[in-house]
Design a protein around this motif. Structure first.
Motif, PDB file in Angstrom:
ATOM      1  N   TYR A   1       0.845  -1.200   0.000  1.00 43.61           N
ATOM      2  CA  TYR A   1       0.000   0.000   0.000  1.00 43.61           C
ATOM      3  C   TYR A   1       0.880   1.249   0.000  1.00 43.61           C
ATOM      4  O   TYR A   1       1.855   1.349   0.760  1.00 43.61           O
ATOM      5  N   THR A   2       0.537   2.230  -0.842  1.00 44.48           N
ATOM      6  CA  THR A   2       1.198   3.530  -0.795  1.00 44.48           C
ATOM      7  C   THR A   2       0.163   4.636  -0.958  1.00 44.48           C
ATOM      8  O   THR A   2      -0.654   4.605  -1.879  1.00 44.48           O
ATOM      9  N   GLY A   3       0.195   5.628  -0.067  1.00 41.29           N
ATOM     10  CA  GLY A   3      -0.761   6.729  -0.118  1.00 41.29           C
ATOM     11  C   GLY A   3      -0.105   8.089  -0.133  1.00 41.29           C
ATOM     12  O   GLY A   3      -0.780   9.122  -0.080  1.00 41.29           O
ATOM     13  N   ASN A   4       1.242   8.118  -0.235  1.00 38.75           N
ATOM     14  CA  ASN A   4       1.968   9.381  -0.162  1.00 38.75           C
ATOM     15  C   ASN A   4       3.155   9.335  -1.111  1.00 38.75           C
ATOM     16  O   ASN A   4       3.786   8.289  -1.278  1.00 38.75           O
ATOM     17  N   ARG A   5       3.493  10.475  -1.696  1.00 37.06           N
ATOM     18  CA  ARG A   5       4.514  10.523  -2.747  1.00 37.06           C
ATOM     19  C   ARG A   5       5.872  10.000  -2.291  1.00 37.06           C
ATOM     20  O   ARG A   5       6.620   9.419  -3.093  1.00 37.06           O
ATOM     21  N   ALA A   6       6.225  10.199  -1.013  1.00 34.90           N
ATOM     22  CA  ALA A   6       7.542   9.785  -0.534  1.00 34.90           C
ATOM     23  C   ALA A   6       7.670   8.276  -0.411  1.00 34.90           C
ATOM     24  O   ALA A   6       8.777   7.737  -0.391  1.00 34.90           O
ATOM     25  N   GLU A   7       6.540   7.572  -0.339  1.00 34.51           N
ATOM     26  CA  GLU A   7       6.581   6.141  -0.038  1.00 34.51           C
ATOM     27  C   GLU A   7       7.016   5.274  -1.208  1.00 34.51           C
ATOM     28  O   GLU A   7       7.592   4.195  -1.001  1.00 34.51           O
ATOM     29  N   PHE A   8       6.746   5.705  -2.426  1.00 40.49           N
ATOM     30  CA  PHE A   8       6.989   4.803  -3.549  1.00 40.49           C
ATOM     31  C   PHE A   8       8.467   4.450  -3.698  1.00 40.49           C
ATOM     32  O   PHE A   8       8.824   3.288  -3.907  1.00 40.49           O
ATOM     33  N   SER A   9       9.355   5.450  -3.570  1.00 38.19           N
ATOM     34  CA  SER A   9      10.791   5.162  -3.684  1.00 38.19           C
ATOM     35  C   SER A   9      11.280   4.306  -2.518  1.00 38.19           C
ATOM     36  O   SER A   9      12.335   3.663  -2.617  1.00 38.19           O
ATOM     37  N   LEU A  10      10.510   4.279  -1.444  1.00 41.37           N
ATOM     38  CA  LEU A  10      10.847   3.439  -0.292  1.00 41.37           C
ATOM     39  C   LEU A  10      10.333   2.012  -0.457  1.00 41.37           C
ATOM     40  O   LEU A  10      10.949   1.059   0.017  1.00 41.37           O
ATOM     41  N   LEU A  11       9.209   1.870  -1.146  1.00 40.46           N
ATOM     42  CA  LEU A  11       8.628   0.542  -1.337  1.00 40.46           C
ATOM     43  C   LEU A  11       9.162  -0.178  -2.581  1.00 40.46           C
ATOM     44  O   LEU A  11       9.222  -1.411  -2.608  1.00 40.46           O
ATOM     45  N   LYS A  12       9.548   0.571  -3.589  1.00 37.76           N
ATOM     46  CA  LYS A  12       9.947  -0.045  -4.861  1.00 37.76           C
ATOM     47  C   LYS A  12      11.073  -1.074  -4.702  1.00 37.76           C
ATOM     48  O   LYS A  12      10.992  -2.169  -5.296  1.00 37.76           O
ATOM     49  N   PRO A  13      12.134  -0.787  -3.940  1.00 39.26           N
ATOM     50  CA  PRO A  13      13.187  -1.805  -3.792  1.00 39.26           C
ATOM     51  C   PRO A  13      12.680  -3.094  -3.150  1.00 39.26           C
ATOM     52  O   PRO A  13      13.184  -4.187  -3.460  1.00 39.26           O
ATOM     53  N   LEU A  14      11.689  -2.986  -2.269  1.00 39.93           N
ATOM     54  CA  LEU A  14      11.128  -4.176  -1.629  1.00 39.93           C
ATOM     55  C   LEU A  14      10.302  -4.978  -2.630  1.00 39.93           C
ATOM     56  O   LEU A  14      10.371  -6.212  -2.665  1.00 39.93           O
ATOM     57  N   ILE A  15       9.510  -4.270  -3.440  1.00 40.55           N
ATOM     58  CA  ILE A  15       8.724  -4.945  -4.475  1.00 40.55           C
ATOM     59  C   ILE A  15       9.645  -5.650  -5.470  1.00 40.55           C
ATOM     60  O   ILE A  15       9.454  -6.818  -5.810  1.00 40.55           O
ATOM     61  N   ASP A  16      10.666  -4.927  -5.929  1.00 37.32           N
ATOM     62  CA  ASP A  16      11.607  -5.511  -6.895  1.00 37.32           C
ATOM     63  C   ASP A  16      12.303  -6.740  -6.333  1.00 37.32           C
ATOM     64  O   ASP A  16      12.593  -7.687  -7.069  1.00 37.32           O
ATOM     65  N   SER A  17      12.571  -6.734  -5.037  1.00 34.57           N
ATOM     66  CA  SER A  17      13.339  -7.827  -4.430  1.00 34.57           C
ATOM     67  C   SER A  17      12.583  -9.150  -4.383  1.00 34.57           C
ATOM     68  O   SER A  17      13.202 -10.212  -4.275  1.00 34.57           O
ATOM     69  N   ILE A  18      11.244  -9.100  -4.462  1.00 36.49           N
ATOM     70  CA  ILE A  18      10.471 -10.343  -4.315  1.00 36.49           C
ATOM     71  C   ILE A  18       9.742 -10.743  -5.587  1.00 36.49           C
ATOM     72  O   ILE A  18       9.025 -11.752  -5.604  1.00 36.49           O
ATOM     73  N   LYS A  19       9.919 -10.007  -6.665  1.00 38.95           N
ATOM     74  CA  LYS A  19       9.160 -10.276  -7.894  1.00 38.95           C
ATOM     75  C   LYS A  19       9.482 -11.640  -8.500  1.00 38.95           C
ATOM     76  O   LYS A  19       8.659 -12.223  -9.209  1.00 38.95           O
ATOM     77  N   ASN A  20      10.675 -12.159  -8.235  1.00 40.81           N
ATOM     78  CA  ASN A  20      11.080 -13.421  -8.840  1.00 40.81           C
ATOM     79  C   ASN A  20      10.832 -14.633  -7.938  1.00 40.81           C
ATOM     80  O   ASN A  20      11.225 -15.748  -8.287  1.00 40.81           O
ATOM     81  N   ILE A  21      10.202 -14.423  -6.784  1.00 38.23           N
ATOM     82  CA  ILE A  21       9.860 -15.556  -5.924  1.00 38.23           C
ATOM     83  C   ILE A  21       8.708 -16.324  -6.568  1.00 38.23           C
ATOM     84  O   ILE A  21       7.689 -15.735  -6.954  1.00 38.23           O
ATOM     85  N   LYS A  22       8.850 -17.626  -6.659  1.00 33.08           N
ATOM     86  CA  LYS A  22       7.826 -18.449  -7.302  1.00 33.08           C
ATOM     87  C   LYS A  22       6.527 -18.452  -6.497  1.00 33.08           C
ATOM     88  O   LYS A  22       6.545 -18.375  -5.267  1.00 33.08           O
ATOM     89  N   ASN A  23       5.431 -18.550  -7.212  1.00 27.89           N
ATOM     90  CA  ASN A  23       4.098 -18.674  -6.615  1.00 27.89           C
ATOM     91  C   ASN A  23       3.723 -17.470  -5.754  1.00 27.89           C
ATOM     92  O   ASN A  23       3.052 -17.619  -4.726  1.00 27.89           O
ATOM     93  N   VAL A  24       4.181 -16.288  -6.153  1.00 29.68           N
ATOM     94  CA  VAL A  24       3.831 -15.049  -5.459  1.00 29.68           C
ATOM     95  C   VAL A  24       3.180 -14.082  -6.446  1.00 29.68           C
ATOM     96  O   VAL A  24       3.724 -13.808  -7.514  1.00 29.68           O
ATOM     97  N   GLN A  25       1.999 -13.607  -6.097  1.00 31.88           N
ATOM     98  CA  GLN A  25       1.286 -12.588  -6.888  1.00 31.88           C
ATOM     99  C   GLN A  25       1.350 -11.271  -6.114  1.00 31.88           C
ATOM    100  O   GLN A  25       0.909 -11.193  -4.968  1.00 31.88           O
ATOM    101  N   ILE A  26       1.923 -10.232  -6.741  1.00 27.52           N
ATOM    102  CA  ILE A  26       2.106  -8.944  -6.060  1.00 27.52           C
ATOM    103  C   ILE A  26       1.110  -7.933  -6.614  1.00 27.52           C
ATOM    104  O   ILE A  26       0.934  -7.804  -7.822  1.00 27.52           O
TER     105      ILE A  26
END
Length: 396
Positions: free
Chosen positions: A7-32
């Motif tokens: 979840y992101t509701g503020n402009r500052a959060e996306f650059s903080l969340l993006k590295p976390l999203i990128d880090s798990i995109k290749n885990i099998k059987n995970v829908q983000i």
């Protein structure tokens, strides 16, 4: 298939969340999936949804627009609206984990919606302290007690969450996620920055952001006036190039915006932007690595405390908004007084900073640390193990 929601509701959060999203995109059987809400969808504050949409995340994005805040008393209604909007979205899904960031009221609403519907919550950046009159501390600690896994950004905050009564196995210091992108050099190049902002590095560059403080709203006009007077004097005395950004969409923000618009209209070297985005904001800070280039961050934003150190860039922190936050040794504090601000800024502009800055927010890659945590969680019966009464909330 495990459904991981961010979840992101503020402009500052996306650059903080993006590295976390990128880090798990290749885990099998995970829908983000990413729920985008709040000021991201507000044209008046730069519509930073476009930055998210253009980032090629390769995941499902769900919009959850909220009503605007227009008065101090509307904060509770804003939280209520966030609860309603996110609850309605989650009716159509079964999140295995719900990842939420920080300490803002819209995030609190999303946290309540997820936790009270029985979905396990991972809270990022709990345990911080900002005792300078904001509502952040109450919101942040509330989100901690509503959450089930706690990913802190520094060791002091980790210890603070232990003191709140959370079980040790639920708490991990992953470091500040946005630093992952910074240390990998994923920001605008010198050439991109100079072209976009029409800069001349023979003159000092000041990056300025000032937000409202909930308990100090009666003094807001004077506070932004003092800052504006100091910026004008720095422009006149040093031919400083000043890049200002909009505040968050909180109560009183229009007062700050209107004063900065007036400042921009009066001085050709002072420019106001609704949002810089992490890519260009970090690219501007990176200019401090250039020899003989004078770059200074000024204002009361948490990014000044947490993200300037890795660029060896000094930050002049104005007022009380960040009081109590774990700060590196590049932070200089000053009151809301135009002469004080100008004098300290002048000293920093005229100094040579060769000191290596200690950065308490770096822990060898937040994305890697987060991925390891998530992989461990996916091996267990998440709901059965995470959603239970902990020793910190029992009546023993």
């Amino acid at each position: 298939m495990k459904n991981i929601f961010f979840y992101t509701g503020n402009r500052a959060e996306f650059s903080l969340l993006k590295p976390l999203i990128d880090s798990i995109k290749n885990i099998k059987n995970v829908q983000i999936r990413l729920i985008v809400s709040g000021s991201h969808l507000d044209n008046d504050y730069g519509r930073t949804f476009d930055e998210i949409d253009n980032s090629n995340l390769g995941i499902d994005i769900i919009k959850g627009p909220l009503k605007k805040i227009d008065s101090y008393n509307s904060t509770s209604l804003f939280i209520a609206d966030s609860i309603k909007v996110i609850s309605l979205i989650l009716e159509n899904f079964e999140p295995s984990l719900f990842v939420i960031y920080g300490d803002r009221s819209e995030a609190l609403g999303a946290c309540i919606a997820a936790s009270q519907n029985g979905f396990p919550v991972i809270h990022i950046e709990g345990g911080d302290i900002t005792e300078g009159g904001c509502l952040d501390d109450n919101v942040r600690h509330c989100m901690t007690k509503l959450s089930h896994i706690h990913c802190t950004t520094n060791q002091k905050s980790t210890q603070r969450i232990f003191k709140l009564g959370e079980e040790n196995w639920r708490v991990k210091n992953i470091g500040l996620p946005s630093l992952d992108e910074i240390y990998k050099g994923k920001y605008a190049s010198k050439e991109e920055v100079l072209t976009k902002f029409n800069l001349n590095l023979n003159y000092p560059l000041i990056i300025f952001t000032q937000h409202t403080v909930a308990s100090e709203l009666p003094n807001l006009n004077n506070h932004i006036e003092q800052s504006a007077l100091a910026l004008a004097k720095l422009y006149k005395e040093y031919s400083a190039q000043v890049i200002c950004t909009y505040p968050n969409n909180d109560m009183g923000s229009r007062i700050i915006i209107d004063r900065l618009i007036k400042l921009q209209n009066n001085y050709g070297g002072i420019n106001l932007y609704k949002s810089l985005g992490g890519y260009f904001y970090h690219g501007l800070l990176a200019l401090s690595k250039e020899k003989k280039v004078k770059i200074l961050s000024i204002g009361n934003s948490s990014s000044g405390i947490k993200e300037t150190a890795c660029f060896n860039c000094n930050h002049l922190n104005i007022g009380t908004r960040q009081k109590g936050r774990n700060a590196p040794n590049n932070i200089i504090n000053v009151d809301y007084n135009s002469e004080f601000i100008f004098n300290k800024a002048s000293k920093l502009i005229n100094s040579t900073n060769e000191e290596i800055i200690y950065d308490p927010y770096w822990n060898n890659g937040a994305g890697d640390n987060f991925r390891k945590i998530l992989q461990d969680l996916l091996k267990m019966d998440i709901k059965k193990i995470l959603i239970k009464t902990t020793k910190g909330t029992s009546l023993e």
